[in-house]
Design a protein around this motif. Structure first.
Motif, PDB file in Angstrom:
ATOM      1  N   LYS A 207     -13.551  31.021 -43.629  1.00  0.00           N
ATOM      2  CA  LYS A 207     -12.203  31.572 -43.819  1.00  0.00           C
ATOM      3  C   LYS A 207     -11.202  30.947 -42.847  1.00  0.00           C
ATOM      4  O   LYS A 207     -10.021  30.791 -43.169  1.00  0.00           O
ATOM      5  CB  LYS A 207     -12.236  33.091 -43.670  1.00  0.00           C
ATOM      6  CG  LYS A 207     -12.894  33.791 -44.870  1.00  0.00           C
ATOM      7  CD  LYS A 207     -12.788  35.292 -44.772  1.00  0.00           C
ATOM      8  CE  LYS A 207     -13.305  35.938 -46.040  1.00  0.00           C
ATOM      9  NZ  LYS A 207     -12.432  35.667 -47.202  1.00  0.00           N
ATOM     10  N   GLN A 225      -6.139  35.155 -45.506  1.00  0.00           N
ATOM     11  CA  GLN A 225      -7.428  34.726 -44.960  1.00  0.00           C
ATOM     12  C   GLN A 225      -7.606  35.218 -43.516  1.00  0.00           C
ATOM     13  O   GLN A 225      -8.689  35.639 -43.118  1.00  0.00           O
ATOM     14  CB  GLN A 225      -7.535  33.200 -45.012  1.00  0.00           C
ATOM     15  CG  GLN A 225      -7.575  32.624 -46.411  1.00  0.00           C
ATOM     16  CD  GLN A 225      -8.824  33.025 -47.173  1.00  0.00           C
ATOM     17  OE1 GLN A 225      -9.873  33.277 -46.592  1.00  0.00           O
ATOM     18  NE2 GLN A 225      -8.691  33.108 -48.502  1.00  0.00           N
ATOM     19  N   THR A 227      -6.285  37.876 -42.259  1.00  0.00           N
ATOM     20  CA  THR A 227      -6.558  39.314 -42.356  1.00  0.00           C
ATOM     21  C   THR A 227      -8.022  39.568 -42.686  1.00  0.00           C
ATOM     22  O   THR A 227      -8.654  40.469 -42.137  1.00  0.00           O
ATOM     23  CB  THR A 227      -5.657  39.946 -43.424  1.00  0.00           C
ATOM     24  OG1 THR A 227      -4.286  39.711 -43.093  1.00  0.00           O
ATOM     25  CG2 THR A 227      -5.908  41.445 -43.520  1.00  0.00           C
ATOM     26  N   ASP A 228      -8.565  38.748 -43.586  1.00  0.00           N
ATOM     27  CA  ASP A 228      -9.996  38.870 -43.904  1.00  0.00           C
ATOM     28  C   ASP A 228     -10.856  38.584 -42.686  1.00  0.00           C
ATOM     29  O   ASP A 228     -11.890  39.237 -42.462  1.00  0.00           O
ATOM     30  CB  ASP A 228     -10.366  37.911 -45.032  1.00  0.00           C
ATOM     31  CG  ASP A 228      -9.855  38.391 -46.384  1.00  0.00           C
ATOM     32  OD1 ASP A 228      -9.460  39.571 -46.471  1.00  0.00           O
ATOM     33  OD2 ASP A 228      -9.850  37.586 -47.343  1.00  0.00           O
ATOM     34  N   SER A 231     -10.894  41.595 -40.570  1.00  0.00           N
ATOM     35  CA  SER A 231     -11.723  42.627 -41.186  1.00  0.00           C
ATOM     36  C   SER A 231     -13.207  42.327 -41.002  1.00  0.00           C
ATOM     37  O   SER A 231     -14.002  43.212 -40.675  1.00  0.00           O
ATOM     38  CB  SER A 231     -11.384  42.750 -42.671  1.00  0.00           C
ATOM     39  OG  SER A 231     -12.242  43.675 -43.315  1.00  0.00           O
ATOM     40  N   VAL A 232     -13.577  41.061 -41.204  1.00  0.00           N
ATOM     41  CA  VAL A 232     -14.983  40.667 -41.029  1.00  0.00           C
ATOM     42  C   VAL A 232     -15.417  40.877 -39.586  1.00  0.00           C
ATOM     43  O   VAL A 232     -16.530  41.346 -39.309  1.00  0.00           O
ATOM     44  CB  VAL A 232     -15.180  39.198 -41.466  1.00  0.00           C
ATOM     45  CG1 VAL A 232     -16.559  38.696 -41.044  1.00  0.00           C
ATOM     46  CG2 VAL A 232     -15.017  39.062 -42.975  1.00  0.00           C
ATOM     47  N   ARG A 258     -18.811  41.141 -50.422  1.00  0.00           N
ATOM     48  CA  ARG A 258     -18.659  40.175 -49.333  1.00  0.00           C
ATOM     49  C   ARG A 258     -19.139  38.803 -49.773  1.00  0.00           C
ATOM     50  O   ARG A 258     -18.554  37.767 -49.376  1.00  0.00           O
ATOM     51  CB  ARG A 258     -19.446  40.636 -48.113  1.00  0.00           C
ATOM     52  CG  ARG A 258     -18.906  41.888 -47.456  1.00  0.00           C
ATOM     53  CD  ARG A 258     -19.810  42.299 -46.324  1.00  0.00           C
ATOM     54  NE  ARG A 258     -19.388  43.565 -45.744  1.00  0.00           N
ATOM     55  CZ  ARG A 258     -20.111  44.259 -44.873  1.00  0.00           C
ATOM     56  NH1 ARG A 258     -21.289  43.798 -44.495  1.00  0.00           N
ATOM     57  NH2 ARG A 258     -19.667  45.388 -44.380  1.00  0.00           N
ATOM     58  N   SER A 261     -16.435  37.158 -51.759  1.00  0.00           N
ATOM     59  CA  SER A 261     -15.346  36.704 -50.894  1.00  0.00           C
ATOM     60  C   SER A 261     -15.725  35.448 -50.139  1.00  0.00           C
ATOM     61  O   SER A 261     -14.955  34.489 -50.060  1.00  0.00           O
ATOM     62  CB  SER A 261     -14.969  37.825 -49.924  1.00  0.00           C
ATOM     63  OG  SER A 261     -13.974  37.399 -49.017  1.00  0.00           O
ATOM     64  N   ARG A 408     -11.649  37.106 -57.387  1.00  0.00           N
ATOM     65  CA  ARG A 408     -12.282  38.294 -56.835  1.00  0.00           C
ATOM     66  C   ARG A 408     -12.074  39.442 -57.809  1.00  0.00           C
ATOM     67  O   ARG A 408     -11.022  39.561 -58.429  1.00  0.00           O
ATOM     68  CB  ARG A 408     -11.671  38.635 -55.477  1.00  0.00           C
ATOM     69  CG  ARG A 408     -11.841  37.515 -54.474  1.00  0.00           C
ATOM     70  CD  ARG A 408     -11.209  37.866 -53.164  1.00  0.00           C
ATOM     71  NE  ARG A 408     -11.946  38.927 -52.518  1.00  0.00           N
ATOM     72  CZ  ARG A 408     -11.637  39.390 -51.302  1.00  0.00           C
ATOM     73  NH1 ARG A 408     -10.621  38.887 -50.651  1.00  0.00           N
ATOM     74  NH2 ARG A 408     -12.344  40.340 -50.752  1.00  0.00           N
TER      75      ARG A 408
END
Length: 419
Positions: A207, A225, A227-228, A231-232, A258, A261, A408
């Motif tokens: 990412k 990306q 933000t992901d 989150s991850v 996941r 993604s 997605r």
């Protein structure tokens, strides 16, 4: 400890620390004080012979009393000493009678110390019979007391020592189990940490690369990306805490989301299919680990353009197949820590894990991969577990539609596909 006892390992090491049990048997030598008194008073015929016999008897008895350790008890020298003690006892009892007959109960004590099992039963009967016969010749009906004392001393001594041995063995086994539990917990944590961090770091790297590529031309997509990534990272912290406490349960639905993604961010088209009722919680946890490790390997090593994940549940088995159209096993360590750990996890639950080169070789796909995909080696990972379905009615779920390539799933897709 003798060489013959070296194979006993740690349990025998525990025995070394056990204090010898012979001190508890030494006071019984006072039964021979009557014979010693007769020698001291000069009322025994051939006192030098009697004194020598008494010295030999006491020496052999003390030696045998301290032979409670299993290795010493089974030694040839111990068996020879017991035979000599029996011979000296019979000789003194036959030759002198009277107080010398009390050496038979002491012989019974020594027999109970040295012998176990069938040898003990046979020898105890023989010693008791000889004691009864010799005592009967000297004292008539008074022999019953000697006979009874000999039998009881043999059986009680063997029983008490065997109970003490059992207690020590149980303590050693408990310590061994505790050590194994610690080792298994360390192994569990090592596997969990590898699976968690390996997948998470791969997703973060992919990412991050996607955000770097998107930043010059599409700032909003790059921020998505980033933000992901945040989150991850937060999810990884939560999972690591749960792994430390040992209460982490994987959700197959979450793991599949996941996987979509991560594959999409890496430029791999994800296709997810599920059929049959949802697996039970225990099976979901194991399948989640398999999805996590397999997708991590696809992102890292395969250079694939398409990855298909198929979950099939039947009344007997649950099967997960993950197939990509990449470069086969090149760059993938099929004997690595991750796959090895997965194999151990599934084997403990009665399942299997297989890997092989080939697109759809073990998969349940419908053969959509054509054209360029057909010319590539591909790689397939297949996991099977005993059925542990959450749907007790056994009604199979509707066949899902494949997720659109490169997209997605939205709320409408998730309503159709329960993943």
């Amino acid at each position: 400890m003798s060489g013959s006892c070296g194979t006993e390992g740690r349990v025998q090491e525990k025995w070394r620390a056990v204090p010898p049990g012979g001190f508890g048997l030494l006071p019984w030598l006072l039964l021979g004080m009557g014979a010693f008194s007769h020698l001291f008073q000069g009322t025994t015929a051939n006192p030098w012979i009697g004194g020598a016999g008494l010295l030999v008897f006491n020496s052999l008895y003390v030696f045998l009393a301290f032979s409670t350790h299993p290795c010493r008890r089974d030694a040839l020298s111990t068996r020879v000493a017991l035979a000599l003690l029996a011979a000296v006892t019979c000789a003194l009892a036959i030759g002198y009678g009277g107080s010398w007959l009390l050496f038979f109960p002491l012989l019974g004590l020594a027999t109970g110390v040295v012998l176990r099992g069938r040898r003990l039963r046979v020898t105890a009967v023989a010693v008791t019979v000889v004691a009864g016969v010799v005592s009967c010749v000297h004292d008539g009906w008074g022999a019953l007391g000697i006979l009874y004392a000999t039998a009881v001393s043999t059986v009680v001594t063997a029983t008490i020592l065997r109970l003490a041995e059992t207690v020590r063995e149980l303590r050693a086994a408990r310590e061994e189990l505790a050590q194994r539990a610690v080792q298994e917990e360390r192994l569990r944590f090592s596997r969990d940490l590898h699976d968690l961090l390996g997948h998470t770091m791969s997703v973060i790297v992919v990412k991050s690369e996607a955000a770097r590529r998107l930043a010059p031309r599409d700032l909003d997509a790059a921020l998505a990306q980033v933000t992901d990534i945040e989150s991850v990272g937060r999810q990884a912290l939560t999972e690591i805490r749960e792994a430390v406490t040992g209460y982490r349960d994987g959700s197959l639905d979450t793991e599949l989301d996941r996987a979509r993604s991560a594959l999409t961010a890496a430029g791999v088209t994800p296709v997810v299919r599920r059929s049959g009722p949802p697996p039970g919680p225990r099976t979901e946890v194991l399948l989640s680990w398999v999805v996590r490790e397999a997708v991590t390997n696809v992102v890292r090593h395969s250079a694939a353009g398409r990855c298909e994940i198929a979950v099939t549940t039947t009344p007997e088995r649950v099967r997960l197949t993950i197939t990509d159209d990449g470069d086969g096993a090149r760059g993938t360590d099929t004997d690595g820590t991750g796959l090895h750990g997965l194999t151990e996890r599934l084997a403990a639950a009665g399942g299997t894990l297989r890997t092989g080169v080939g697109v759809g070789g073990d998969g349940d796909g419908d053969g959509d991969a054509e054209g360029d995909d057909a010319s590539r080696a591909g790689f397939t990972l297949s996991a099977e577990l005993p059925a542990d379905t959450a749907d007790s009615t056994g009604t199979p779920a509707a066949a899902p539609e494949p997720v659109a390539a490169g997209a997605r799933p939205g709320p409408a897709d998730r309503a159709k596909t329960p993943v």
